[in-house]
Design a protein around this motif. Structure first.
Motif, mmCIF file in Angstrom:
data_model
loop_
_atom_site.group_PDB
_atom_site.id
_atom_site.type_symbol
_atom_site.label_atom_id
_atom_site.label_comp_id
_atom_site.label_asym_id
_atom_site.label_seq_id
_atom_site.Cartn_x
_atom_site.Cartn_y
_atom_site.Cartn_z
ATOM 1 N N ALA A 189 0.828 -1.212 0.000
ATOM 2 C CA ALA A 189 0.000 0.000 0.000
ATOM 3 C C ALA A 189 0.863 1.264 0.000
ATOM 4 N N ARG A 190 2.111 1.126 0.404
ATOM 5 C CA ARG A 190 2.985 2.306 0.485
ATOM 6 C C ARG A 190 3.893 2.463 -0.743
ATOM 7 N N ILE A 191 3.759 1.572 -1.702
ATOM 8 C CA ILE A 191 4.584 1.629 -2.914
ATOM 9 C C ILE A 191 3.677 2.035 -4.077
ATOM 10 N N PRO A 192 4.042 3.081 -4.828
ATOM 11 C CA PRO A 192 3.199 3.500 -5.955
ATOM 12 C C PRO A 192 2.926 2.332 -6.899
ATOM 13 N N ALA A 193 1.737 2.316 -7.450
ATOM 14 C CA ALA A 193 1.363 1.201 -8.319
ATOM 15 C C ALA A 193 2.085 1.268 -9.658
#
Ligand SMILES: *Cc1c(COP(=O)(O)O)cnc(C)c1O
Length: 479
Positions: free
Chosen positions: A40-44
């Motif tokens: 959730a904390r890593i850009p998609a």
């Protein structure tokens, strides 16, 4: 990134690494995060434009460590260890700086020649006869795959790689019920099939839980009568679940008599063979055709480093060299192309970390750690055996044993399993230590292995105090 920035950030990374190691004891061993918390904390999507390195490093520091289970933690007593001693880590940094691809001797002579020396250092360190040579593979799984492919090709008179398996009788391989899952997977990949992996139960009277040689002989004869093609045996020394070890001498004699290939999986226990007093565990090892052990488990080199010893490298090379290199004199002219000894073509510089490790500690320093671990495991098992409400389920094999909580009150086997699962979950959530379970005779037991490089007797005591405190707080009726 220019040279000066590379220098500066490398220093920063070195500082971070030293601080990380120094602060581990205060961290929970197993990551407490829930699934998806890191993602959730890593850009998609990937960035189109370059980002400042400051931000990249800051995100690493903020996001990654909380999502790590700390394998270098001195109270990591789960699975088997995956030690990375600091001198070996420094070698790993140097190897990464050069990032050589060592497929051929000429693609980095130092990589190949140091690897030959280090494999021979390891051979001497664990007391194998001079006839064995070898190679460093990535993992024990790959090594066992190489061994299964070799035994298949020998049994098929070298026709499997060329013609496939359809035109041949069924190839059969024999192993223990305690064998690691990598043996079965090797049979999948080698086209042999899991149904042709004969898993023999441990011999009822054998305290080491080894296979029964007579049952093995009977299985081989029955298969021959049925028109199948016995190819080899995969024996274990210190198997993963509770440390089962096969009677290698008896198995080796059967292999000789039956003309079968014998591969020995000592992935974890092999490191302990640097101590002569433990070598009874693999008595008969000189009868093996190939052996695997992982210096990346107990010995102290970081992932990946798996020592693959072979009695006759020509059979391995004949199985895996894509060019007819087996017509040459492997090793005897001084030139070895290690890509012909393994599944993949490209390969990393693994020998450097072994060289640094062995020199920085000396074999004596490495032996001392393993001896300590084995002694502390024995002492803890004795403590647990004497503790009301606890029982030892499998006695120590080197530094591995299993136990369970068994309070008075006539709980059913299912309720006991559930209670121990709750204990395990609560212990791991607590974070003082990290343990894993296995099944022994169908029942859930908790494994305890001591192997981290930095463990002290106080760490072992702290873990045991946490286990008893948490167990006494559990209500036994539930689950
Ligand atoms: C850990 C282990 C393996 C697998 O090792 P990898 O290097 O992770 O493939 C195989 N066999 C035994 C007995 C093990 O303990």
């Amino acid at each position: 990134m220019d040279t000066e920035e590379f220098r500066q950030w490398s220093h920063r990374a070195a500082d971070w690494s030293a601080d990380y190691r120094a602060g581990l004891r205060a961290q929970p061993v197993r990551s407490p995060l829930r699934p998806g918390a890191i993602a959730a904390r890593i850009p998609a999507a990937p960035p189109e434009r370059a980002e400042p390195f400051e931000e990249i490093f800051a995100d690493f520091e903020n996001i990654v460590p909380p999502g790590m289970t700390h394998w270098q933690h001195p109270r990591f007593f789960a699975y088997f260890p995956s030690n990375a001693a600091p001198p070996a880590l420094i070698a790993e940094q140097l190897a990464a700086a050069m990032s050589a691809q060592g497929m051929l001797w000429q693609t980095s002579p130092a990589l190949t020649e140091l690897e030959q020396r280090m494999v021979d250092w390891l051979r001497q360190a664990v007391g194998l006869p001079a006839g064995f040579s070898g190679v460093l593979q990535d993992t024990a799984s790959t090594t066992t795959l190489c061994a299964v492919l070799t035994m298949r090709e020998i049994a098929l008179a070298w026709a499997g790689n060329r013609k496939g398996l359809a035109v041949h009788p069924q190839v059969r391989i024999y192993t223990s019920a305690h064998a690691h899952s990598s043996v079965e997977k090797a049979c999948w990949i080698a086209g042999i099939g899991a149904d042709n992996l004969v898993r023999l139960p441990p011999h009822a009277g054998d305290a080491r839980m080894g296979v029964d040689p007579e049952a093995l002989e009977a299985a081989i004869s029955a298969d021959r009568r049925a028109g199948m093609l016995p190819a080899g045996i995969v024996a274990c020394v210190g198997a993963t679940s509770v440390g089962a070890s096969d009677p290698l001498r008896a198995l080796g004699e059967i292999a000789r008599r039956e003309n079968l290939y014998l591969h020995v999986d000592a992935a974890w226990a092999g490191s302990a063979m640097i101590c002569p007093e433990f070598r009874g565990l693999w008595d008969g090892i000189e009868l093996a055709d190939s052996i695997v052990f992982n210096p990346h488990k107990w010995l102290g080199v970081p992932m990946e480093c798996s020592a693959h010893f072979v009695r006759d490298p020509d059979t391995l090379v004949r199985t895996l060299a894509i060019q007819p290199e087996y017509l040459k004199t492997h090793g005897r002219d001084g030139i070895v192309n290690f890509s012909e000894w393994s599944v993949q073509l490209g390969r990393r510089f693994r020998a450097l970390k072994l060289w640094f490790l062995i020199r920085a500690y000396g074999l004596d320093g490495l032996r001392q750690r393993i001896r300590d671990h084995v002694r502390w495991a024995g002492e803890l098992a004795a403590t647990i055996g004497a503790e009301p409400g606890f029982e030892i389920c499998s006695p120590p094999v080197l530094s591995l044993f299993s136990f369970r909580y068994h309070p008075a009150g006539g709980l059913s086997p299912e309720a006991l399993d559930a209670l121990n699962q709750r204990l395990l979950d609560a212990v791991n959530d607590d974070g003082t230590t990290y343990l894993t379970s296995t099944r022994l005779d169908g029942r859930l037991v908790i494994r305890f292995q001591i192997g981290p490089f930095d463990t002290t007797p106080e760490d072992v005591d702290d873990a045991w105090r946490a286990i008893t405190r948490i167990a006494r707080a559990l209500s036994p009726v539930s689950g």
